[in-house]
Design an enzyme around this catalytic site. Sequence first.
Site: not given
Ligand code: NAP
Length: 516
Positions: A256, A293
């Site tokens: 997602e 999102c």
């Molecule tokens: P993100 O930076 O991609 O991080 C998402 C999750 O992935 C966090 O828990 C992060 O942990 C983890 N993560 C990052 N690198 C990783 C790795 N190499 N291995 C394992 N886990 C890893 O996203 P965000 O900034 O938290 O969220 C914002 C984004 O989420 C936006 O683009 C939004 O559109 C999207 N979003 C989508 C939905 C949907 O349902 N489609 C819902 C909500 C948000 P850490 O925090 O520890 O780095």
Amino acid sequence: MKTLRSYVAGRWHAADSRFAELVNPSTEEPVARTSSHGIDFAAVLEHARTTGGAALRSLTFGQRGALLKEMSRALRDHRDELFEISRLNSGTTATDASFDIDGGGGALAWYAGLSRTLGDRAVLAEGDVVPIAKDGSFQAGHVLVSRPGAAVLINAFNFPAWGFAEKAACALLAGVPVIVKPATATAMLAERCVEIIIDAGVLPEGALQMVCGSTGDLLDRLAAHDVLAFTGSAATARSLRDNPALGITNTRFNVEADSLNAAVLAPHVSDATLDLFLRDVVREITQKAGQKCTAVRRIFVPRDRLDALQDALVTRLRDVVIGNPAAEGVTMGPLATRAQLDDALAGLHQLDATAKRVLGSGRRVDGRGSPEGKGFFLEPTLFRADDPRAAGPVHEREVFGPVSTLMPYDGSAADAAQLTGLGGGMLVTSVYGDDADWLRDFVLRGAAFAGRLYIGSSDAASAAPGSGAVYPQTQHGGPGRAGGGAELGGLIGLRLYLQRVTIQAAPTVLAATTGG
Ligand code: NAP
């Protein structure tokens, strides 16, 4: 300052080094720290797959549903405390906190209700039995059974409670133990939710574990029957897809991700529909400071109404009071982290190159009730792009804040549909109109660009909840840039954690083995 812990292999783990700091985004004061250093991830997976998995698989859907109900109740009993943590660590207003926390509890309770319809069984039949032998003495049926692995649930920073609960509801009901990994920056709320549930003693040991901080080598260890359910940015999703371990074992992977959701106003709408459009769009720009999102990132209106609608949106967006949600009268809080603010400001800079900024300074601002110069505040920002087909970044760059772009179309459903499609796959498109022929044309041409189409019309004006609301009874997920995943939607959400198996047998044996 609180040190967050992980719950792994039946105990709370507090690391002693490599801490990340969590701050109050309204004041920039540190509120907690966390680290997963020292966790044995092989043991975590083993604990889930054996202890937790065995316990859950021994229960029926109905019995697992009863556990979800208890989880929901435990969270509800701590609602006020959770709201306070949300304000401290995510800068949410009470309304925004409710969206996350009550939404999470609601998803658990809704799936508990669904479990009652699935009843006293651990195997779900899917579709009709079909004949194999001509005389009917040998038949086949499709069934869904719990996958004998673990589910790793990685969540984004913007929904620490709902993100955990909506995924866990589906996995646990399907009989699969979960390892929850909240985004580090806002992990304080998710940690407390898990602590409440563990303390309530409602789940069998091993059914729920949580990692606060890095996942270490956890993902490298995923195997054939495990599931990885990820919510976050498209960039992180891409890097996870490249993990060779996932490629080799074909671990199920649901994504997602980003979404450049569109709102479309049809021509010739009633006053009630126009008002619904304005109300929804303003809410979907400003709720959770645009960190949703499902937020509306692109707005398409008939060209002859562009100026008037720009004025109407600007007037309403100017009413927003930005600040520390602890202060009286504040209606929109800060972005969650400095990194998010920096990323949003960089995004504004990119949009500035192709669109005209008609509201917002393009800079960080001070917020009511916060110290001068402190807090990650961004004003509601509206861009206008008169030539949508020449506005590349508007359709490609998700600015994760209270930011949207207003654009014209020629009034036809064909043009509106084609323009929404430039977003490359969305979670939701909302369209507002009263002319059934125009709406039908839009559905045929534009519905497939998004996972969900929300239609606002005058007869729904008082009941329509807004396009950003996600319900457990309807699918969440979208094609393309949005990740191609599918969550929630009743049984749709369970399928990720269930294995479809064809059972071929004599009719009596088939009935006996698939009925329970
Ligand atoms: P993100 O930076 O991609 O991080 C998402 C999750 O992935 C966090 O828990 C992060 O942990 C983890 N993560 C990052 N690198 C990783 C790795 N190499 N291995 C394992 N886990 C890893 O996203 P965000 O900034 O938290 O969220 C914002 C984004 O989420 C936006 O683009 C939004 O559109 C999207 N979003 C989508 C939905 C949907 O349902 N489609 C819902 C909500 C948000 P850490 O925090 O520890 O780095």
